[in-house]
Design a protein around this motif. Structure first.
Motif, mmCIF file in Angstrom:
data_model
loop_
_atom_site.group_PDB
_atom_site.id
_atom_site.type_symbol
_atom_site.label_atom_id
_atom_site.label_comp_id
_atom_site.label_asym_id
_atom_site.label_seq_id
_atom_site.Cartn_x
_atom_site.Cartn_y
_atom_site.Cartn_z
ATOM 1 N N PHE A 303 -1.382 11.690 0.168
ATOM 2 C CA PHE A 303 -1.438 11.581 1.366
ATOM 3 C C PHE A 303 -0.533 13.062 2.655
ATOM 4 N N VAL A 304 -1.076 13.252 3.269
ATOM 5 C CA VAL A 304 -0.466 14.750 4.148
ATOM 6 C C VAL A 304 -0.833 14.180 5.835
ATOM 7 N N SER A 305 0.421 14.434 7.112
ATOM 8 C CA SER A 305 0.063 14.156 8.261
ATOM 9 C C SER A 305 -0.799 14.070 9.097
ATOM 10 N N ASN A 378 -3.805 7.469 -7.087
ATOM 11 C CA ASN A 378 -3.751 7.877 -8.007
ATOM 12 C C ASN A 378 -2.012 8.774 -8.302
ATOM 13 N N ASP A 379 -1.721 9.156 -9.066
ATOM 14 C CA ASP A 379 -0.333 9.412 -9.436
ATOM 15 C C ASP A 379 0.387 9.631 -8.442
ATOM 16 N N THR A 380 0.334 10.364 -7.603
ATOM 17 C CA THR A 380 0.866 11.935 -6.562
ATOM 18 C C THR A 380 0.851 10.395 -5.497
ATOM 19 N N GLN A 381 -0.060 10.154 -5.128
ATOM 20 C CA GLN A 381 -0.255 8.667 -3.925
ATOM 21 C C GLN A 381 0.625 7.481 -4.416
ATOM 22 N N ARG A 382 0.886 7.193 -5.440
ATOM 23 C CA ARG A 382 1.555 6.540 -6.059
ATOM 24 C C ARG A 382 3.281 6.593 -5.252
#
Length: 952
Positions: A303-305, A378-382
């Motif tokens: 997730f990014v701006s 994905n794990d990064t988003q979690r």
């Protein structure tokens, strides 16, 4: 005395007839057997047939020759070039297109312009409009078009508030004629202003010479002649027209959608790389706009701006729709004897067009609850969800999603119209002084809309199901991998689309009979007899529109709301009469003085009885000068759509004055509209300038009442020159319409009045009018007052030059006022002349068409035309409108050449908009399509046309 009357009639016809576009019919008074009998004629504006006088109502006449030389293959384009008309439904519309062509006289709305064929009204155009569709009218058989200003309800019935457009057909056509033509556009894409804005956004665009595009092919065959020794006559026609599409990406000035101020390229937050409003669910289980993030996806699917992640939806939209149209019909009459001359008119049209707009998407339409443990993440988003909102396994987060369906291609609305019109009647002589006409008329239009490749809302929810189990249990479901960068495949996108179907039939049935003639007596001051018409009419209007469940429930996310079925009908019984009273003649200063009176009593099944009436004065000062004046009371009862349309959600174009970090309304004013102190300055504007509304009909509507005054002078001051100047004033009360939602929000903020504020519903938490449940209620109602006034000018001059004849003509309109008072005593009165505020159509003060035609008298002829619009510069918005702080004056030069090759063949070649002027660019809240007021100003650049005619 009879010879004197005929002499005077002929003198008037010569002075003001064939070359005048002002008051008089082009028909001359034909004398037979030493002027023992003269032809009785009927002119638009009156059913009285006389031999010696004309109507006092101002009528602008456009001849078949003028229509042909204009080079337009669509009748709508020719009509919209006249200064008295504004563009209504045209071929230059895509999003929200009806597939019809309607006329809007004075800009009062197509529903207030009565369209006639040979003096008889046309039926409603289709499922999206109650106004006549002039696509049905074959240009090849038009004899002339009469545009009458000043109301005509007492003569023709309802809808003639702004006036009447009467297409007079050449039903006495003789011979066989074939016309074949082609047209195309060409433009040099060198708009540095727009190209600079697109460079700033990184958008692509076309540059340089476009070559020929937007081409069309036109074919018309007309056959006519007499039979049975001249007792009968028949004329038939067949036409075919094919128009190729042109997309907005073909022009640099339409390759991005301008912001409301016109100072930047806008776009949609529903983008190819999705944007998300994300938060932990609030108490209602939706996004908490007091604590949320606006995120997009990085190339690693983190997730990014989402700031600046916009989709340029403009290039794929149609600038001009593809269209294929067939028409055929016949006009026939037969004289059994002087008392019984039956006639028939039949017209048929089949038209197919497709309105393509940008790809569908999720449009932040629904709030979705997604499991923290969903396989779509994905794990990064979690981890980001855990760090930002404290979420963990077993929790859910709430999100609105803005994902554009670029994988599945654009949306398309396939529109089809099939219209049929039949008139059966008879006319004849009752005696030497009186004649009659009686007819029965049936008109029907069946139409359909198939909206294809739009996202089907329930399938989105299933494909995003919290844990994926709903999708796996559903046949054909493919998980919507929207949380992975470029994770959506064409196959998964295709599984999420649906089609909505809308079918409808409109029917009109009319029975009309009247007698017209002259009495055997006159007023003591006149030698001319009193003339009259007396008649009755019954009219029935039926409308049926059936929406499937997809349309009815608004299940396609790109529709902006629901489209409901509509069923309604009404009938009206009417009695009408007219009197033509010659007062005096052949007196000093009074060559003739005539008073015309008219009255119609109408009883509507929906709203009861209403009278309409008129009074007019026709004063011939001498053989060269005429003064005319008229008063008309016009009434328009609500049509089926206004009465019976089910109320439903939809979209409106404009802006929320309480959105952005710097709202145009103060905090106190925005509070009136439902904005909290915490929301003020934090409400997101719609990137596409589209907001939610609630629209629909109202069975309790009462009729509109209009009073129209005209005052004019017609003159032939010297040989080969004539002119007319007419002042007109229209005041309309109880106008039927919905208040512009943007005006509702503005007036609520400024006045705090519940009449406006009760119609604003902002989304809880965000205060939005475009995300979630926010909307403005704008159903049909009887509004306040509308006041239009202006001056029409017409002039004609001819002179012999170099062995040929140069004929010049000017028609122009000067608008004095165009005032709206939506709710008297509450709302502010505003004037739309020369202004771009308040959602006004860009009405110039002055507009004209100047034509010069040089006829050598041999095998060629040349025509030049100058079309002019004055600037529209009154704009008080917070930002500059495009780069000119308004719309500058616009001039278009057209050149034509006509060539007679032999006795049977002629050729026409021409170029409209020779200098390749672009349309003036306007911001998103003023544009009707593609950053332009499409179909009003020249829209696509140079227009080349060529046609060849074979006559036998």
């Amino acid at each position: 005395m009879l010879n004197n009357k005929v002499s005077k009639a002929v003198r008037l016809a010569i002075a003001f007839g064939a070359t005048s576009t002002a008051a008089f019919s082009a028909s001359s008074f034909a004398a037979e057997e030493g002027a023992e009998k003269v032809e009785r004629i009927e002119v638009t504006g009156s059913r009285i047939k006389r031999t010696d006088m004309e109507t006092a109502s101002p009528v602008q006449v456009t001849t078949a020759e003028e229509i042909a030389v204009a080079g337009f293959t669509r009748v709508e384009d020719m009509m919209n070039s006249l200064p008295q008309l504004e563009a209504s439904n045209t071929a230059f519309q895509s999003n929200g297109a009806t597939g019809t062509a309607t006329l809007d006289l004075r800009g009062m709305g197509a529903q207030r312009t009565l369209v006639l064929v040979n003096g008889r009204r046309m039926q409603a155009g289709g499922i999206y409009t109650q106004s006549a569709d002039i696509n049905q009218i074959p240009a090849a058989l038009i004899k002339r078009v009469d545009v009458m200003t000043g109301g005509g309800s007492s003569t023709y019935g309802a809808d003639a508030v702004a006036g009447v457009v009467n297409f007079v057909m050449n039903d006495q056509f003789e011979g066989f004629e074939v016309d074949i033509g082609t047209t195309a556009y060409q433009h040099d894409n060198d708009n540095k202003y727009m190209q600079g804005l697109m460079d700033e956004k990184g958008f692509e665009y076309e540059s340089g010479n476009t070559g020929f595009d937007g081409a069309s092919f036109d074919f018309a065959a007309t056959l006519g002649g007499s039979f049975d020794g001249g007792k009968g006559h028949a004329a038939g026609y067949f036409t075919y027209n094919k128009q190729n599409e042109l997309r907005q990406g073909a022009r640099d000035y339409s390759s991005c959608a301008l912001s409301a101020a016109g100072t930047a390229c806008g776009g949609s937050g529903t983008a190819d790389n999705p944007n998300f409003y994300i938060s932990a669910p609030n108490a209602s289980g939706v996004v908490d706009f007091d604590d949320y993030e606006y995120w997009s996806l990085g190339q690693d699917s983190s997730f990014v701006s989402g700031d600046g992640n916009l989709y340029n939806y403009a290039p794929i939209n149609h600038f001009m729709r593809p269209d294929e149209r067939h028409t055929l019909g016949m006009f026939a009459n037969y004289e059994i004897n002087d008392h019984f001359r039956p006639f028939m008119e039949t017209m048929f049209m089949r038209d197919r067009t497709t309105a393509q707009i940008a790809e569908s998407g999720t449009f932040f339409n629904d709030n979705y609850l997604i499991d923290f443990d969903s396989p779509l993440l994905n794990d990064t988003q979690r981890q980001q969800l855990a760090d930002r909102f404290g979420l963990g396994s077993g929790d859910q987060f709430a999100t609105y999603i803005g994902k554009r369906n670029i994988e599945g291609g654009p949306r398309a609305d396939s529109l089809e119209h099939n219209s049929f019109r039949l008139v059966l009647g008879s006319k004849g002589e009752v005696n030497d002084l009186w004649s009659y006409e009686a007819f029965a008329q049936y008109g029907s239009t069946s139409s359909s809309s198939a909206y294809e490749n739009d996202f089907f809302g329930p399938r989105i929810a299933t494909a995003l199901s919290a844990n994926g189990e709903d999708c796996s249990a559903t046949d054909g479901c493919i998980p919507y991998d929207v949380f992975q960068f470029e994770g959506v495949t064409p196959e998964s996108a295709g599984a999420l689309t649906g089609t909505a179907i809308l079918n409808g039939v409109t029917e009109q049935f009319i029975v009309n009979a009247f007698v017209t003639g002259e009495f055997e007596f006159s007023l003591p001051s006149s030698d001319y007899p009193i003339a009259a018409v007396f008649g009755a009419e019954y009219r029935e209007e039926t409308f049926s529109r059936t929406a499937d469940e997809v349309y009815a429930q608004g299940l396609l996310l790109g529709q902006g709301g629901t489209t409901k079925s509509l069923n309604g009908e009404y009938d009206v019984t009417e009695f009408f009469g007219e009197l033509s009273l010659p007062i005096l003649e052949d007196k000093p200063g009074f060559e003739s003085l005539l008073v015309e009176l008219g009255y119609r009593w109408s009883d509507y099944s929906t709203s009861g009885s209403e009278p309409t009436y008129k009074a007019a004065v026709n004063w011939d000062v001498n053989s060269d000068w005429k003064i005319r004046s008229s008063y008309n009371r016009a009434v328009r009862a609500a049509n089926n759509g206004e009465l019976f349309a089910q109320q439903s959600t939809g979209l409106w174009a404009g802006s929320d004055p309480c959105a952005t970090a710097t709202p145009s309304l103060s905090a106190a004013e925005c509070a009136n509209t439902g904005v909290t102190a915490g929301q003020y300055g934090n409400i997101t504007k719609s990137p596409a300038d589209q907001y939610n509304g609630f629209f629909g009909g109202n069975p309790d509507l009462t009729p509109e009442i209009a009073d129209t005054i005209t005052l004019g002078v017609v003159a032939n001051p010297f040989e080969d020159f004539n002119f007319s100047i007419d002042y007109w004033d229209i005041e309309l009360e109880d106008a039927i319409d919905n208040i512009d939602p943007e005006i509702i929000v503005e007036q609520c903020g400024k006045t705090g009045d519940a009449v406006f504020c009760d119609n604003i519903q902002r989304t809880p938490g965000s205060g939005s009018l475009w995300i979630g449940s926010g909307q403005v209620i704008a159903t049909d109602t009887n509004l306040g007052n509308i006041h239009y006034e202006g001056i029409d000018v017409s002039a004609n001059y001819s002179v012999d030059i170099a062995g040929g004849t140069l004929k010049t003509s000017l028609i122009g309109t000067y608008m004095l006022s165009k005032e709206f008072d939506n709710i008297p005593g509450v709302s502010e009165v505003y004037d739309c002349v020369d202004t771009l505020d308040n959602g006004c159509f860009p009405q110039p003060e002055w507009r004209h068409v100047l034509t010069a035609n040089y006829d050598t008298g041999s095998w060629w002829r040349a025509t030049a035309k100058w079309r002019f619009f004055s600037g529209v510069n009154d704009y008080t918005g917070n930002d500059t409108l495009v780069k000119d702080n308004g719309i500058g004056s616009q001039s278009y030069l057209d050149l034509k050449g006509s060539f007679t090759l032999n006795d049977y063949t002629s050729l026409l070649i021409g170029v409209n908009n020779v200098l390749d002027r672009e349309p003036p660019l306007v911001g998103g809240t003023l544009s009707t399509n593609a950053n332009a007021v499409a179909g009003y100003y020249d829209t696509l650049g140079r227009y080349f046309h060529a046609s060849v005619s074979f006559k036998f």
